[in-house]
Design a protein around this motif. Sequence first.
Motif, PDB file in Angstrom:
ATOM      1  N   ILE A  65       1.273   7.364  -5.173  1.00 53.25           N
ATOM      2  CA  ILE A  65       1.322   7.627  -6.621  1.00 53.25           C
ATOM      3  C   ILE A  65       2.022   6.518  -7.400  1.00 53.25           C
ATOM      4  O   ILE A  65       2.021   6.550  -8.629  1.00 53.25           O
ATOM      5  CB  ILE A  65       2.008   8.976  -6.920  1.00 53.25           C
ATOM      6  CG1 ILE A  65       3.485   8.950  -6.514  1.00 53.25           C
ATOM      7  CG2 ILE A  65       1.271  10.120  -6.240  1.00 53.25           C
ATOM      8  CD1 ILE A  65       4.250  10.199  -6.926  1.00 53.25           C
ATOM      9  N   ARG A  66       2.604   5.544  -6.708  1.00 50.73           N
ATOM     10  CA  ARG A  66       3.391   4.525  -7.440  1.00 50.73           C
ATOM     11  C   ARG A  66       2.508   3.711  -8.381  1.00 50.73           C
ATOM     12  O   ARG A  66       2.835   3.535  -9.554  1.00 50.73           O
ATOM     13  CB  ARG A  66       4.112   3.605  -6.451  1.00 50.73           C
ATOM     14  CG  ARG A  66       5.087   2.621  -7.128  1.00 50.73           C
ATOM     15  CD  ARG A  66       5.943   1.913  -6.101  1.00 50.73           C
ATOM     16  NE  ARG A  66       6.821   2.836  -5.409  1.00 50.73           N
ATOM     17  CZ  ARG A  66       6.662   3.214  -4.132  1.00 50.73           C
ATOM     18  NH1 ARG A  66       5.647   2.735  -3.418  1.00 50.73           N
ATOM     19  NH2 ARG A  66       7.486   4.067  -3.569  1.00 50.73           N
ATOM     20  N   GLU A  67       1.391   3.206  -7.886  1.00 47.08           N
ATOM     21  CA  GLU A  67       0.519   2.389  -8.739  1.00 47.08           C
ATOM     22  C   GLU A  67      -0.165   3.233  -9.814  1.00 47.08           C
ATOM     23  O   GLU A  67      -0.112   2.882 -11.000  1.00 47.08           O
ATOM     24  CB  GLU A  67      -0.520   1.648  -7.897  1.00 47.08           C
ATOM     25  CG  GLU A  67      -1.573   0.886  -8.710  1.00 47.08           C
ATOM     26  CD  GLU A  67      -0.970  -0.143  -9.648  1.00 47.08           C
ATOM     27  OE1 GLU A  67      -1.526  -0.331 -10.756  1.00 47.08           O
ATOM     28  OE2 GLU A  67       0.053  -0.750  -9.295  1.00 47.08           O
ATOM     29  N   PRO A  68      -0.816   4.361  -9.463  1.00 46.60           N
ATOM     30  CA  PRO A  68      -1.535   5.114 -10.504  1.00 46.60           C
ATOM     31  C   PRO A  68      -0.636   5.814 -11.509  1.00 46.60           C
ATOM     32  O   PRO A  68      -1.095   6.144 -12.605  1.00 46.60           O
ATOM     33  CB  PRO A  68      -2.350   6.131  -9.701  1.00 46.60           C
ATOM     34  CG  PRO A  68      -1.676   6.240  -8.389  1.00 46.60           C
ATOM     35  CD  PRO A  68      -1.071   4.908  -8.117  1.00 46.60           C
ATOM     36  N   LEU A  69       0.634   6.050 -11.178  1.00 51.71           N
ATOM     37  CA  LEU A  69       1.512   6.731 -12.130  1.00 51.71           C
ATOM     38  C   LEU A  69       2.656   5.839 -12.600  1.00 51.71           C
ATOM     39  O   LEU A  69       2.775   5.557 -13.789  1.00 51.71           O
ATOM     40  CB  LEU A  69       2.073   8.018 -11.506  1.00 51.71           C
ATOM     41  CG  LEU A  69       1.052   9.127 -11.225  1.00 51.71           C
ATOM     42  CD1 LEU A  69       1.738  10.358 -10.657  1.00 51.71           C
ATOM     43  CD2 LEU A  69       0.256   9.495 -12.472  1.00 51.71           C
ATOM     44  N   TRP A  70       3.483   5.358 -11.687  1.00 51.37           N
ATOM     45  CA  TRP A  70       4.652   4.593 -12.136  1.00 51.37           C
ATOM     46  C   TRP A  70       4.250   3.251 -12.731  1.00 51.37           C
ATOM     47  O   TRP A  70       4.630   2.911 -13.858  1.00 51.37           O
ATOM     48  CB  TRP A  70       5.640   4.385 -10.994  1.00 51.37           C
ATOM     49  CG  TRP A  70       6.801   3.546 -11.411  1.00 51.37           C
ATOM     50  CD1 TRP A  70       7.114   2.287 -11.004  1.00 51.37           C
ATOM     51  CD2 TRP A  70       7.810   3.899 -12.371  1.00 51.37           C
ATOM     52  NE1 TRP A  70       8.240   1.826 -11.646  1.00 51.37           N
ATOM     53  CE2 TRP A  70       8.686   2.810 -12.490  1.00 51.37           C
ATOM     54  CE3 TRP A  70       8.036   5.030 -13.150  1.00 51.37           C
ATOM     55  CZ2 TRP A  70       9.777   2.816 -13.351  1.00 51.37           C
ATOM     56  CZ3 TRP A  70       9.129   5.043 -14.008  1.00 51.37           C
ATOM     57  CH2 TRP A  70       9.987   3.935 -14.098  1.00 51.37           C
ATOM     58  N   ASN A  71       3.482   2.446 -12.007  1.00 52.16           N
ATOM     59  CA  ASN A  71       3.116   1.127 -12.532  1.00 52.16           C
ATOM     60  C   ASN A  71       2.188   1.241 -13.740  1.00 52.16           C
ATOM     61  O   ASN A  71       2.334   0.510 -14.719  1.00 52.16           O
ATOM     62  CB  ASN A  71       2.450   0.296 -11.445  1.00 52.16           C
ATOM     63  CG  ASN A  71       3.412  -0.107 -10.345  1.00 52.16           C
ATOM     64  OD1 ASN A  71       4.625  -0.034 -10.524  1.00 52.16           O
ATOM     65  ND2 ASN A  71       2.890  -0.505  -9.204  1.00 52.16           N
ATOM     66  N   ARG A  72       1.250   2.144 -13.677  1.00 49.10           N
ATOM     67  CA  ARG A  72       0.234   2.283 -14.723  1.00 49.10           C
ATOM     68  C   ARG A  72       0.840   2.774 -16.031  1.00 49.10           C
ATOM     69  O   ARG A  72       0.474   2.314 -17.116  1.00 49.10           O
ATOM     70  CB  ARG A  72      -0.816   3.274 -14.221  1.00 49.10           C
ATOM     71  CG  ARG A  72      -2.030   3.483 -15.095  1.00 49.10           C
ATOM     72  CD  ARG A  72      -2.890   4.532 -14.410  1.00 49.10           C
ATOM     73  NE  ARG A  72      -4.102   4.856 -15.129  1.00 49.10           N
ATOM     74  CZ  ARG A  72      -4.871   5.904 -14.822  1.00 49.10           C
ATOM     75  NH1 ARG A  72      -4.520   6.698 -13.823  1.00 49.10           N
ATOM     76  NH2 ARG A  72      -5.964   6.147 -15.499  1.00 49.10           N
ATOM     77  N   PHE A  73       1.791   3.700 -15.929  1.00 52.59           N
ATOM     78  CA  PHE A  73       2.357   4.298 -17.138  1.00 52.59           C
ATOM     79  C   PHE A  73       3.825   3.934 -17.345  1.00 52.59           C
ATOM     80  O   PHE A  73       4.196   3.451 -18.409  1.00 52.59           O
ATOM     81  CB  PHE A  73       2.202   5.828 -17.088  1.00 52.59           C
ATOM     82  CG  PHE A  73       0.796   6.281 -16.942  1.00 52.59           C
ATOM     83  CD1 PHE A  73      -0.154   5.946 -17.896  1.00 52.59           C
ATOM     84  CD2 PHE A  73       0.386   7.037 -15.851  1.00 52.59           C
ATOM     85  CE1 PHE A  73      -1.475   6.343 -17.772  1.00 52.59           C
ATOM     86  CE2 PHE A  73      -0.925   7.453 -15.715  1.00 52.59           C
ATOM     87  CZ  PHE A  73      -1.860   7.107 -16.672  1.00 52.59           C
ATOM     88  N   GLY A  74       4.656   4.170 -16.325  1.00 52.96           N
ATOM     89  CA  GLY A  74       6.083   3.912 -16.479  1.00 52.96           C
ATOM     90  C   GLY A  74       6.405   2.458 -16.743  1.00 52.96           C
ATOM     91  O   GLY A  74       7.289   2.135 -17.532  1.00 52.96           O
ATOM     92  N   VAL A  75       5.665   1.556 -16.087  1.00 55.48           N
ATOM     93  CA  VAL A  75       5.911   0.117 -16.271  1.00 55.48           C
ATOM     94  C   VAL A  75       5.103  -0.425 -17.437  1.00 55.48           C
ATOM     95  O   VAL A  75       5.648  -1.055 -18.347  1.00 55.48           O
ATOM     96  CB  VAL A  75       5.589  -0.656 -14.975  1.00 55.48           C
ATOM     97  CG1 VAL A  75       5.691  -2.163 -15.219  1.00 55.48           C
ATOM     98  CG2 VAL A  75       6.536  -0.235 -13.855  1.00 55.48           C
TER      99      VAL A  75
END
Length: 346
Positions: free
Chosen positions: A136-146
């Motif tokens: 979930i890091r790329e589809p959620l954290w990187n995509r939105f959080g970053v």
Amino acid sequence: MSPFTGVFTEEHEALVAEVRDEWAESALSTRPADRSAAERAVREAYTAMRLEPPRSVVWADSPAGCLRACLGDGPDRPGPTDAFSPELALRLGRELRRRYESNPWRELEDRLVSRLHDALGPELWDELRSRIGSRIREPLWNRFGVRLRGHVLSRLSDQLPSLLGGHLGGVQDVWRDAYRMALYTCALRTAGMRDERLEAFAEVTRHLGWWIPSRDGVIVSERPEVLLRDELERLHCASGPALSWPDGFALHAWHGTPVPGWVVVDPTPEAIGAEGDPEIRRCAIESFGWERYIAEVGLPLVAEIEDPRVPGSKLALYDLPEHVFDEPLRVLVTTDAQARNVYLLL
């Protein structure tokens, strides 16, 4: 579902995919908030934490509005696009630090980690966290959080250059929290557990844009009313703001690069020449159109030939002065019946 014992099963994979997609949908929502439902969710989250419900829920129309609301309703409070004075920035920093100390999410996250650590043991918990995080890091954290949140922080730094050094830790928003909500939801369910406090906080996050919790009052904001991206999911709009909120707070972006509004709305050779940032100059030229820019600026033609690979296509090479991108480059324009492409050559 079988509890996690070190083997990540197809059931676990399906759960993570389902929860990931649910939070991605929430992060991209531009629906106006149901204010009654949102306020009810806020109070229920406090009740789930065994806390007194907040005395007030103050609404703002954007992330910048959330920060302005921390300052109260004084006559010196900045408008939607105004910069904060140094004095107001200091006041806001102190208020955000105070609110951070009384943010119930901090306590909840500590409890969740402790509960999972005790139930699974340190090694199995670390393994489970790594398995879920990698999915979930790329589809959620990187995509939105970053990326998306990073664009907003970049825009806010124009108004608050002295503030964004870590003082926003107490500001919650779906772009940052989608990853954490998904992580703990999947971890608990995979371990055969649930937590009503996490479920209550997740419900708040689904309803709102940004929100600033504290024991004495909560400030909440609407979601963006415009959120536009290109085919690679980069923030982008060629005709106006790529992100905007009801109070006028807005961000322009060109294929993922934050840019001033003129780059999208009214690029001109004169404005491009006056711009000091070469990356913004590049975006502005693309917005203006390379062929149009070459013609109006009068870039010197180095050579033009028929493209031997594509009958009927031409290759035109132009010199690009050093001042455009702070280094000498050449521009190759390919032209055929279907399309025109531009390439920058070192």
